[in-house]
Design an enzyme around this catalytic site. Sequence first.
Site, mmCIF file in Angstrom:
data_model
loop_
_atom_site.group_PDB
_atom_site.id
_atom_site.type_symbol
_atom_site.label_atom_id
_atom_site.label_comp_id
_atom_site.label_asym_id
_atom_site.label_seq_id
_atom_site.Cartn_x
_atom_site.Cartn_y
_atom_site.Cartn_z
ATOM 1 N N TYR A 145 0.843 -1.206 0.000
ATOM 2 C CA TYR A 145 0.000 0.000 0.000
ATOM 3 C C TYR A 145 0.878 1.256 0.000
ATOM 4 O O TYR A 145 0.714 2.143 -0.835
ATOM 5 C CB TYR A 145 -0.897 -0.049 1.236
ATOM 6 C CG TYR A 145 -1.875 1.095 1.363
ATOM 7 C CD1 TYR A 145 -2.928 1.240 0.455
ATOM 8 C CD2 TYR A 145 -1.767 2.012 2.410
ATOM 9 C CE1 TYR A 145 -3.840 2.285 0.589
ATOM 10 C CE2 TYR A 145 -2.675 3.051 2.547
ATOM 11 C CZ TYR A 145 -3.714 3.190 1.644
ATOM 12 O OH TYR A 145 -4.614 4.224 1.780
ATOM 13 N N THR A 175 -9.607 8.520 8.361
ATOM 14 C CA THR A 175 -10.923 9.150 8.266
ATOM 15 C C THR A 175 -11.994 8.112 8.618
ATOM 16 O O THR A 175 -11.836 6.933 8.310
ATOM 17 C CB THR A 175 -11.131 9.691 6.834
ATOM 18 O OG1 THR A 175 -10.078 10.635 6.578
ATOM 19 C CG2 THR A 175 -12.460 10.381 6.661
HETATM 20 P P1 NAD Z 1 -12.890 1.964 0.171
HETATM 21 O O1 NAD Z 1 -12.327 0.585 0.148
HETATM 22 O O2 NAD Z 1 -14.223 2.165 0.790
HETATM 23 O O3 NAD Z 1 -12.959 2.559 -1.308
HETATM 24 C C1 NAD Z 1 -12.091 2.189 -2.342
HETATM 25 C C2 NAD Z 1 -12.946 1.999 -3.588
HETATM 26 O O4 NAD Z 1 -12.105 1.683 -4.714
HETATM 27 C C3 NAD Z 1 -13.947 0.847 -3.467
HETATM 28 O O5 NAD Z 1 -15.204 1.272 -3.908
HETATM 29 C C4 NAD Z 1 -13.378 -0.242 -4.374
HETATM 30 O O6 NAD Z 1 -14.368 -1.099 -4.876
HETATM 31 C C5 NAD Z 1 -12.684 0.614 -5.420
HETATM 32 N N1 NAD Z 1 -11.584 -0.062 -6.136
HETATM 33 C C6 NAD Z 1 -10.517 -0.690 -5.605
HETATM 34 N N2 NAD Z 1 -9.709 -1.155 -6.593
HETATM 35 C C7 NAD Z 1 -10.284 -0.780 -7.761
HETATM 36 C C8 NAD Z 1 -9.941 -0.975 -9.135
HETATM 37 N N3 NAD Z 1 -8.828 -1.632 -9.506
HETATM 38 N N4 NAD Z 1 -10.762 -0.481 -10.090
HETATM 39 C C9 NAD Z 1 -11.901 0.182 -9.749
HETATM 40 N N5 NAD Z 1 -12.272 0.389 -8.466
HETATM 41 C C10 NAD Z 1 -11.483 -0.098 -7.481
HETATM 42 O O7 NAD Z 1 -11.791 2.881 0.858
HETATM 43 P P2 NAD Z 1 -11.838 4.414 1.279
HETATM 44 O O8 NAD Z 1 -11.552 4.490 2.711
HETATM 45 O O9 NAD Z 1 -13.038 5.060 0.743
HETATM 46 O O10 NAD Z 1 -10.540 4.960 0.518
HETATM 47 C C11 NAD Z 1 -10.642 5.677 -0.703
HETATM 48 C C12 NAD Z 1 -9.271 6.214 -1.081
HETATM 49 O O11 NAD Z 1 -8.785 7.107 -0.087
HETATM 50 C C13 NAD Z 1 -8.219 5.114 -1.241
HETATM 51 O O12 NAD Z 1 -7.388 5.457 -2.342
HETATM 52 C C14 NAD Z 1 -7.415 5.220 0.034
HETATM 53 O O13 NAD Z 1 -6.084 4.820 -0.153
HETATM 54 C C15 NAD Z 1 -7.510 6.708 0.358
HETATM 55 N N6 NAD Z 1 -7.346 6.946 1.802
HETATM 56 C C16 NAD Z 1 -8.358 6.647 2.672
HETATM 57 C C17 NAD Z 1 -8.156 6.862 4.037
HETATM 58 C C18 NAD Z 1 -9.249 6.578 5.041
HETATM 59 O O14 NAD Z 1 -8.996 6.750 6.242
HETATM 60 N N7 NAD Z 1 -10.435 6.189 4.660
HETATM 61 C C19 NAD Z 1 -6.919 7.327 4.498
HETATM 62 C C20 NAD Z 1 -5.915 7.572 3.574
HETATM 63 C C21 NAD Z 1 -6.138 7.398 2.214
#
Ligand code: NAD
Length: 316
Positions: A145, A175
């Site tokens: 990651y 978050t």
């Molecule tokens: P999440 O798992 O709910 O959302 C990720 C989404 O991406 C999902 O809907 C999944 O189905 C989709 N996905 C994954 N691989 C894919 C692919 N190859 N093609 C198409 N769709 C794909 O996670 P989240 O918490 O909503 O995170 C969203 C983004 O924010 C991510 O990139 C994550 O790294 C980043 N982020 C989130 C947090 C947090 O605390 N939630 C913190 C840091 C970074």
Amino acid sequence: MRVVVSGGAGFLGSHLCEALIRRGDSVRCLDDFSSGRTANLAGLLQEPGFECTPCDITERFRLSGDIDAVVHLASPASPRDYLARPLQTLAAGSRGTENLLRLAVRRRARFVLASTSEIYGDPAVHPQREDYWGHVNPIGPRSVYDEAKRFAEAVTAAYRRSTGADTGIVRIFNTYGPRMRAHDGRVVSTFVRQALDGEPLTVHGDGGQTRSLCYVDDLVRGLIAMIDSPLPGPVNLGNPTELTVLELAERVLRLTGSRSGLRFLPLPEDDPVRRRPDITRARETLGWQPLVPLEDGLRHTVAWFAARPERPKVPS
Ligand code: NAD
Ligand code: UDP
């Protein structure tokens, strides 16, 4: 604006799509539903400005029409998800990022990358400012990651330098909020579910490690500020209020009135000891700062988890 949101069916993505639609933008969500849910789009599917195209962004895909911004959120994101899908995680950060960058360049659209505080690894500098280069184990389990996101930042910066692309990078810190999956293994969703279901809260290590938790509505405001700005970033987006995992467990128990106890489990490999964003840059350049106090955000999250239909009945 016409905005493409990859990962738009996920936790953050679905809240972002809703906020964009609310302000009058049209939104095209690209998602492979690996961790995203159709239920997250329930409020969106009837909206004329919203469209969802199921696709894997690491493969070839075609999109017609004009685009003003591409926001790249698609990636396995919780440690449980990316440890279970290491190669897909590397692909989402590398091939996936490049595919979306190419799309943005072709359509002269702004590109915003959802990067992460994991860029800083187990940080040797505290709090973390954007000019800190980080402390990441490149071959440890979390590296799939961390390094994917570091590559994603590198390729975004390279496209900006070599093609003049309009790009922006945000580094998102932990978050939380409604629509987290009950079994995603992240600390807030896990503790809230366990407290509501009468199970002991699983504290890793001695619970002395810290995190700084941002409520989803605040985070989405920050993302939109970055979409609307011409800034390259990186910009930290997170709530600087830091607390230990043990303090979080105690707060969740107090808020839910749960009689669940604590269960101490081994600390996962390379689990960062402390994490807190320095958000001076976000304040000064985006005019952004979080507004929702932890107590309020946790209350909304507990209420949402308590109402989820699949919740098991707990004997009183
Ligand atoms: P999440 O798992 O709910 O959302 C990720 C989404 O991406 C999902 O809907 C999944 O189905 C989709 N996905 C994954 N691989 C894919 C692919 N190859 N093609 C198409 N769709 C794909 O996670 P989240 O918490 O909503 O995170 C969203 C983004 O924010 C991510 O990139 C994550 O790294 C980043 N982020 C989130 C947090 C947090 O605390 N939630 C913190 C840091 C970074
Ligand atoms: N954590 C915990 N119990 C759990 C889940 C997580 O003690 O059931 C800890 C985890 O080891 C880490 C912190 O909570 O120290 C935040 O974990 P999370 O997976 O939410 O995010 P990240 O490690 O990516 O910051």
